[in-house]
Design a protein around this motif. Structure first.
Motif, mmCIF file in Angstrom:
data_model
loop_
_atom_site.group_PDB
_atom_site.id
_atom_site.type_symbol
_atom_site.label_atom_id
_atom_site.label_comp_id
_atom_site.label_asym_id
_atom_site.label_seq_id
_atom_site.Cartn_x
_atom_site.Cartn_y
_atom_site.Cartn_z
ATOM 1 N N GLU A 106 17.457 25.758 15.071
ATOM 2 C CA GLU A 106 17.788 24.823 16.151
ATOM 3 C C GLU A 106 18.623 25.534 17.199
ATOM 4 O OE1 GLU A 106 20.671 20.922 16.644
ATOM 5 O OE2 GLU A 106 19.477 21.076 14.817
ATOM 6 N N THR A 107 18.393 25.195 18.470
ATOM 7 C CA THR A 107 19.142 25.798 19.577
ATOM 8 C C THR A 107 19.746 24.707 20.438
ATOM 9 O OG1 THR A 107 17.697 27.738 19.663
ATOM 10 C CG2 THR A 107 19.018 27.285 21.618
ATOM 11 N N ARG A 108 21.012 24.881 20.786
ATOM 12 C CA ARG A 108 21.687 23.970 21.711
ATOM 13 C C ARG A 108 22.261 24.799 22.860
ATOM 14 N NH1 ARG A 108 25.276 20.491 17.323
ATOM 15 N NH2 ARG A 108 23.519 19.592 16.157
ATOM 16 N N ILE A 109 21.891 24.441 24.094
ATOM 17 C CA ILE A 109 22.370 25.148 25.271
ATOM 18 C C ILE A 109 23.704 24.537 25.702
ATOM 19 C CG2 ILE A 109 21.825 25.950 27.586
ATOM 20 C CD1 ILE A 109 19.911 26.911 25.400
ATOM 21 N N ILE A 110 24.776 25.313 25.637
ATOM 22 C CA ILE A 110 26.114 24.783 25.855
ATOM 23 C C ILE A 110 26.303 24.283 27.274
ATOM 24 C CG2 ILE A 110 28.586 25.283 25.748
ATOM 25 C CD1 ILE A 110 27.085 25.267 23.045
ATOM 26 N N ASN A 111 25.922 25.103 28.280
ATOM 27 C CA ASN A 111 26.178 24.706 29.661
ATOM 28 C C ASN A 111 25.130 23.727 30.197
ATOM 29 O OD1 ASN A 111 24.160 26.583 29.673
ATOM 30 N ND2 ASN A 111 25.056 27.910 31.233
ATOM 31 N N GLU A 112 24.326 23.161 29.306
ATOM 32 C CA GLU A 112 23.412 22.082 29.683
ATOM 33 C C GLU A 112 23.641 20.864 28.791
ATOM 34 O OE1 GLU A 112 19.355 23.279 29.920
ATOM 35 O OE2 GLU A 112 19.734 24.874 31.363
ATOM 36 N N GLY A 113 24.922 20.640 28.475
ATOM 37 C CA GLY A 113 25.289 19.451 27.720
ATOM 38 C C GLY A 113 24.807 19.464 26.283
ATOM 39 N N MET A 114 24.777 20.650 25.653
ATOM 40 C CA MET A 114 24.338 20.803 24.256
ATOM 41 C C MET A 114 22.888 20.374 24.074
ATOM 42 S SD MET A 114 26.994 22.034 22.739
ATOM 43 C CE MET A 114 26.839 21.746 20.972
ATOM 44 N N ARG A 115 22.084 20.517 25.136
ATOM 45 C CA ARG A 115 20.680 20.104 25.063
ATOM 46 C C ARG A 115 19.922 20.984 24.083
ATOM 47 N NH1 ARG A 115 15.694 20.851 27.733
ATOM 48 N NH2 ARG A 115 16.483 22.559 29.001
ATOM 49 N N LYS A 116 19.126 20.350 23.231
ATOM 50 C CA LYS A 116 18.308 21.089 22.275
ATOM 51 C C LYS A 116 17.038 21.580 22.976
ATOM 52 C CE LYS A 116 19.873 18.388 18.298
ATOM 53 N NZ LYS A 116 19.444 17.545 17.148
ATOM 54 N N VAL A 117 16.600 22.786 22.636
ATOM 55 C CA VAL A 117 15.391 23.342 23.246
ATOM 56 C C VAL A 117 14.430 23.798 22.160
ATOM 57 C CG1 VAL A 117 16.606 24.083 25.322
ATOM 58 C CG2 VAL A 117 16.382 25.663 23.414
ATOM 59 N N ARG A 118 13.169 23.761 22.487
ATOM 60 C CA ARG A 118 12.129 24.192 21.556
ATOM 61 C C ARG A 118 11.449 25.470 22.012
ATOM 62 N NH1 ARG A 118 10.883 20.376 17.805
ATOM 63 N NH2 ARG A 118 11.662 18.248 18.152
ATOM 64 N N SER A 119 11.458 25.731 23.323
ATOM 65 C CA SER A 119 10.791 26.912 23.858
ATOM 66 C C SER A 119 11.783 27.733 24.670
ATOM 67 C CB SER A 119 9.612 26.507 24.740
ATOM 68 O OG SER A 119 9.070 27.635 25.395
ATOM 69 N N TYR A 120 11.706 29.058 24.505
ATOM 70 C CA TYR A 120 12.605 29.960 25.219
ATOM 71 C C TYR A 120 11.928 30.615 26.423
ATOM 72 C CZ TYR A 120 15.333 29.661 20.911
ATOM 73 O OH TYR A 120 16.045 29.212 19.838
ATOM 74 N N GLU A 121 10.653 30.374 26.628
ATOM 75 C CA GLU A 121 9.895 31.118 27.626
ATOM 76 C C GLU A 121 10.524 30.978 29.012
ATOM 77 O OE1 GLU A 121 5.343 31.483 29.397
ATOM 78 O OE2 GLU A 121 5.763 30.189 27.666
ATOM 79 N N ASP A 122 10.808 29.752 29.438
ATOM 80 C CA ASP A 122 11.370 29.541 30.766
ATOM 81 C C ASP A 122 12.741 30.184 30.884
ATOM 82 O OD1 ASP A 122 11.580 28.189 33.423
ATOM 83 O OD2 ASP A 122 13.208 27.133 32.413
ATOM 84 N N TYR A 123 13.552 30.048 29.832
ATOM 85 C CA TYR A 123 14.885 30.632 29.866
ATOM 86 C C TYR A 123 14.821 32.156 29.945
ATOM 87 C CZ TYR A 123 16.960 26.112 28.769
ATOM 88 O OH TYR A 123 17.363 24.809 28.826
ATOM 89 N N GLU A 124 13.909 32.772 29.205
ATOM 90 C CA GLU A 124 13.809 34.231 29.227
ATOM 91 C C GLU A 124 13.364 34.730 30.594
ATOM 92 O OE1 GLU A 124 15.045 36.212 27.390
ATOM 93 O OE2 GLU A 124 15.418 35.020 25.604
ATOM 94 N N GLN A 125 12.457 34.017 31.227
ATOM 95 C CA GLN A 125 12.027 34.410 32.570
ATOM 96 C C GLN A 125 13.182 34.303 33.556
ATOM 97 O OE1 GLN A 125 8.659 31.916 33.444
ATOM 98 N NE2 GLN A 125 7.284 33.022 32.053
ATOM 99 N N ARG A 126 13.966 33.261 33.444
ATOM 100 C CA ARG A 126 15.125 33.093 34.326
ATOM 101 C C ARG A 126 16.189 34.143 34.044
ATOM 102 N NH1 ARG A 126 16.920 27.210 33.212
ATOM 103 N NH2 ARG A 126 18.651 27.834 34.577
ATOM 104 N N ARG A 127 16.389 34.493 32.778
ATOM 105 C CA ARG A 127 17.355 35.541 32.446
ATOM 106 C C ARG A 127 16.909 36.896 32.996
ATOM 107 N NH1 ARG A 127 18.816 35.168 26.131
ATOM 108 N NH2 ARG A 127 20.421 36.667 26.732
ATOM 109 N N GLN A 128 15.637 37.191 32.856
ATOM 110 C CA GLN A 128 15.134 38.472 33.346
ATOM 111 C C GLN A 128 15.191 38.557 34.873
ATOM 112 O OE1 GLN A 128 11.415 39.703 31.533
ATOM 113 N NE2 GLN A 128 11.931 38.660 29.619
#
Length: 299
Positions: A91-113
């Motif tokens: 399970e993943t919770r994004i801290i700076n998005e209100g502890m929102r749980k995520v199922r896919s990392y694809e969008d986040y990885e593209q934004r990080r890169q």
């Protein structure tokens, strides 16, 4: 050395990997310095439980993991590099998005890169090598080469299982305080009437039956006047226990205020509800209340 100083040294000295081509003397000297610094970092990071890592975006592989990863997840650094790290994340919770749980990392990885995420901060529920679970905090920042190219990220993994457990305990206690009568430990008035509304809507859809009991202690004012309010409170606590003892686990007992109580009997017919009400009445009438220093009495 503080963790902040270590972090600064890691970000300062960890540059991009050497490009292929013939080695010059200066390059060899730089490699030796890098090896020395890596050895120093390994030594320093072995003395605390946080795991330092460096992730390359071109291969999406960890080309550095401090030895403390073994204490964190049970895997040796080389084992982690050989497996898909994300396969360990439950399970993943994004801290700076209100502890929102995520199922896919694809969008986040593209934004990080693309460098759009300056600070990555997430909590993971992870599976360890022995199949037990652990909560891990991941904080990372972009790793740029001298030309300003975003090469990857450098971050720290930390065991936060104790913190998560403490947060759960606090949340449970706040929920209990918000829903429970502090004197009798029964549900409070607000919960009772919310449940009444919910159950009435439910039986309209299902056609099932429901019994609602409203109970009041006769002459309770005389108990307070004769024995005092401390004794009156003890009587109310005892009555709450007696009511709970006459109900099923699925029923909803509550103190509505003062000496007034209520109970929601789920799936109960009027006949069976009447029987429960009589059982509660008899249980209270027959009970001998003992409140020192007063002699036993009945209500």
């Amino acid at each position: 050395m503080s963790s902040r100083s270590l972090w600064q040294r890691i970000r300062h000295f960890w540059g991009p990997p050497p490009e292929p081509g013939p080695r010059q003397a200066s390059s060899a000297q730089a490699d030796n310095e890098l090896d020395r610094l890596r050895s120093e970092i390994d030594l320093l990071t072995s003395y605390f439980t946080d795991t330092v890592y460096r992730l390359r975006y071109d291969t999406m592989e960890y080309d550095y993991l401090s030895p403390s990863i073994t204490n964190l997840l049970g895997f040796e650094p080389q084992e982690i590099k050989a497996i898909d790290f994300r396969s360990l994340i439950i399970e993943t919770r994004i801290i700076n998005e209100g502890m929102r749980k995520v199922r896919s990392y694809e969008d986040y990885e593209q934004r990080r890169q693309r460098g759009e995420i300056v600070k990555w901060h997430a909590d993971y529920l992870m599976r360890k090598k022995d199949d037990s679970t652990i909560w891990v905090s991941d904080i990372s920042y972009p790793w740029f080469d001298k030309r300003g190219t975003n090469m990857g990220s450098i971050g720290i993994l930390r065991d936060i299982s104790d913190r998560v457990e403490a947060e759960r305990a606090v949340k449970a206690e706040l929920t209990r305080l918000a829903t429970t009568d502090s004197l009798t430990e029964l549900f409070n008035r607000r919960v009772f009437f919310e449940r009444v509304d919910d159950e009435l809507r439910r039986i309209e859809r299902s056609g099932k039956q429901l019994t609602i009991l409203l109970l009041d202690l006769d002459h309770f004012k005389a108990v307070n006047d004769t024995y005092g309010h401390d004794t009156g409170d003890q009587v109310l606590r005892t009555v709450g226990s007696l009511i709970r003892g006459c109900l099923r686990e699925i029923d909803v007992p509550a103190r509505l205020g003062g000496e007034e109580f209520g109970a929601i009997l789920l799936g109960s017919t009027p006949e069976s509800g009447s029987g429960v009400a009589e059982r509660i009445r008899a249980s209270i009438a027959e009970h001998r209340f003992t409140c020192d220093p007063h002699p036993p009495f009945q209500c």
